[in-house]
Design a protein around this motif. Structure first.
Motif, mmCIF file in Angstrom:
data_model
loop_
_atom_site.group_PDB
_atom_site.id
_atom_site.type_symbol
_atom_site.label_atom_id
_atom_site.label_comp_id
_atom_site.label_asym_id
_atom_site.label_seq_id
_atom_site.Cartn_x
_atom_site.Cartn_y
_atom_site.Cartn_z
ATOM 1 N N VAL A 95 -10.430 13.845 6.917
ATOM 2 C CA VAL A 95 -9.829 13.826 5.580
ATOM 3 C C VAL A 95 -8.858 12.655 5.438
ATOM 4 O O VAL A 95 -8.887 11.916 4.443
ATOM 5 N N HIS A 96 -7.988 12.467 6.430
ATOM 6 C CA HIS A 96 -7.016 11.377 6.360
ATOM 7 C C HIS A 96 -7.686 10.012 6.450
ATOM 8 O O HIS A 96 -7.231 9.050 5.801
ATOM 9 N N ILE A 97 -8.746 9.903 7.216
ATOM 10 C CA ILE A 97 -9.493 8.636 7.277
ATOM 11 C C ILE A 97 -10.085 8.329 5.906
ATOM 12 O O ILE A 97 -10.053 7.181 5.442
ATOM 13 N N ARG A 98 -10.628 9.351 5.247
ATOM 14 C CA ARG A 98 -11.200 9.137 3.912
ATOM 15 C C ARG A 98 -10.128 8.673 2.923
ATOM 16 O O ARG A 98 -10.334 7.731 2.145
ATOM 17 N N TRP A 99 -8.962 9.326 2.976
ATOM 18 C CA TRP A 99 -7.875 8.911 2.081
ATOM 19 C C TRP A 99 -7.436 7.473 2.378
ATOM 20 O O TRP A 99 -7.184 6.685 1.448
ATOM 21 N N LEU A 100 -7.342 7.142 3.664
ATOM 22 C CA LEU A 100 -6.914 5.805 4.048
ATOM 23 C C LEU A 100 -7.930 4.760 3.610
ATOM 24 O O LEU A 100 -7.554 3.670 3.141
ATOM 25 N N ARG A 101 -9.206 5.069 3.757
ATOM 26 C CA ARG A 101 -10.248 4.134 3.323
ATOM 27 C C ARG A 101 -10.146 3.846 1.826
ATOM 28 O O ARG A 101 -10.375 2.717 1.383
ATOM 29 N N GLU A 102 -9.811 4.864 1.048
ATOM 30 C CA GLU A 102 -9.693 4.670 -0.399
ATOM 31 C C GLU A 102 -8.593 3.697 -0.750
ATOM 32 O O GLU A 102 -8.610 3.077 -1.825
ATOM 33 N N LYS A 103 -7.633 3.510 0.156
ATOM 34 C CA LYS A 103 -6.506 2.623 -0.119
ATOM 35 C C LYS A 103 -6.673 1.223 0.466
ATOM 36 O O LYS A 103 -6.057 0.278 -0.023
ATOM 37 N N ILE A 104 -7.495 1.076 1.529
ATOM 38 C CA ILE A 104 -7.570 -0.237 2.184
ATOM 39 C C ILE A 104 -8.948 -0.881 2.105
ATOM 40 O O ILE A 104 -9.068 -2.096 2.322
ATOM 41 N N GLU A 105 -9.982 -0.104 1.802
ATOM 42 C CA GLU A 105 -11.330 -0.664 1.800
ATOM 43 C C GLU A 105 -11.733 -1.154 0.407
ATOM 44 O O GLU A 105 -11.387 -0.545 -0.601
ATOM 45 N N ARG A 106 -12.487 -2.234 0.395
ATOM 46 C CA ARG A 106 -13.048 -2.711 -0.871
ATOM 47 C C ARG A 106 -14.062 -1.712 -1.399
ATOM 48 O O ARG A 106 -14.096 -1.419 -2.594
ATOM 49 N N ASP A 107 -14.905 -1.194 -0.498
ATOM 50 C CA ASP A 107 -15.884 -0.169 -0.836
ATOM 51 C C ASP A 107 -15.767 0.941 0.211
ATOM 52 O O ASP A 107 -16.304 0.817 1.315
ATOM 53 N N PRO A 108 -15.036 2.026 -0.086
ATOM 54 C CA PRO A 108 -14.807 3.078 0.917
ATOM 55 C C PRO A 108 -16.086 3.672 1.501
ATOM 56 O O PRO A 108 -16.064 4.158 2.633
ATOM 57 N N SER A 109 -17.186 3.649 0.754
ATOM 58 C CA SER A 109 -18.434 4.200 1.282
ATOM 59 C C SER A 109 -19.116 3.247 2.259
ATOM 60 O O SER A 109 -20.022 3.662 3.000
ATOM 61 N N LEU A 159 0.844 -1.186 0.000
ATOM 62 C CA LEU A 159 0.000 0.000 0.000
ATOM 63 C C LEU A 159 0.882 1.239 0.000
ATOM 64 O O LEU A 159 1.868 1.315 0.734
ATOM 65 N N ASN A 160 0.524 2.207 -0.805
ATOM 66 C CA ASN A 160 1.283 3.453 -0.887
ATOM 67 C C ASN A 160 0.694 4.440 0.113
ATOM 68 O O ASN A 160 -0.157 5.273 -0.214
ATOM 69 N N LEU A 161 1.158 4.346 1.383
ATOM 70 C CA LEU A 161 0.619 5.168 2.448
ATOM 71 C C LEU A 161 1.546 6.328 2.779
ATOM 72 O O LEU A 161 2.768 6.174 2.779
ATOM 73 N N SER A 162 0.963 7.473 3.076
ATOM 74 C CA SER A 162 1.748 8.595 3.578
ATOM 75 C C SER A 162 2.142 8.301 5.023
ATOM 76 O O SER A 162 1.550 7.430 5.674
#
Length: 253
Positions: A223-237, A179-182
């Motif tokens: 904001v950071h939780i949203r970005w993280l969800r986009e990288k680790i969740e199958r469905d961020p919503s 995963l490309n995480l900040s």
């Protein structure tokens, strides 16, 4: 044994390989005698004469741990009857904030009820006054040994289903893909995976990840939780890992 006088506001030293111990004790003779005995054993010792100074040193150590990944404090020795902030309240604070520091409580109150109270607020050990110096040193050794074992365990990979985080490598994978995480995203994920199912208010996440001096607002966390969800969740919503607990904050799993 002749005690040496120590400064009540000594700054934290660099991280020590032999262990650095903070003594929060308002009685000068006890403070200096314990300091001398521990220094004779090779430990680095800093002291505080009241609870307020002790709190400042603990917060400073935790801030350094957040910035560098290493804590300058390996053990805190607390007297209960302290001016400013008493030892029990200071111990409660350490545990409430999740600081990974073992605590040895010293007290002239040596009844079973007093020991139970000390342990229930989060102390790892309790030693009544008067005490033998050899016993105190032995208890410190035991707590430091246990802490080293815990740190060794915590350096192992953290896993949840197909998500794996490697603390020592600052790396995380999902389904065996990196995963490309900040840095902030990685620290948030490590915090959540280290305490699965625990609910973290936004304010606590800000303090843990950004530090107590951060002047931004809690929207930064969202904001950071949203970005993280986009990288680790199958469905961020509809997240499976980073779940919103309405009215409280976020939890992992």
């Amino acid at each position: 044994m002749q005690a040496t006088k120590s400064s009540p506001t000594q700054p934290l030293a660099p991280v020590s390989s032999v262990g650095q111990i903070l003594i929060v004790e308002d009685e000068e003779v006890i403070r200096d005698t314990v300091s001398l005995a521990l220094r004779d054993e090779g430990y680095t010792v800093i002291t505080a004469v009241d609870g307020k100074i002790g709190l400042e040193l603990i917060q400073s150590g935790e801030k350094r741990r957040q910035m560098t990944g290493e804590s300058p404090l390996d053990l805190v020795i607390l007297d209960i009857m302290l001016p400013g902030i008493n030892g029990l309240d200071l111990c409660r604070y350490i545990r409430r904030e999740g600081f990974p520091i073992p605590v040895l409580v010293l007290s002239a109150k040596g009844s079973e009820a007093d020991r139970v109270v000390g342990l229930e607020v989060g102390a790892d050990d309790y030693l009544g006054k008067p005490f033998g110096m050899r016993e105190l040193v032995a208890r410190c050794r035991a707590l430091l040994r246990r802490q080293q074992m815990n740190q060794s365990h915590s350096s192992q990979a953290l896993k949840c289903r197909d998500l794996v985080l490697y603390p020592q490598e600052c790396r995380a994978t999902k389904a065996d893909r990196d995963l490309n995480l900040s840095p902030k995203e990685f620290k948030i994920l490590e915090l959540f995976m280290s305490y699965p199912r625990r609910v973290w208010p936004r304010e606590q996440i800000l303090e843990k990840i950004w530090g107590i001096d951060y002047i931004g607002d809690s929207k930064t966390v969202d904001v950071h939780i949203r970005w993280l969800r986009e990288k680790i969740e199958r469905d961020p919503s509809h997240p499976d890992y980073l779940v919103t607990v309405r009215g409280f904050g976020y939890r992992f799993g």
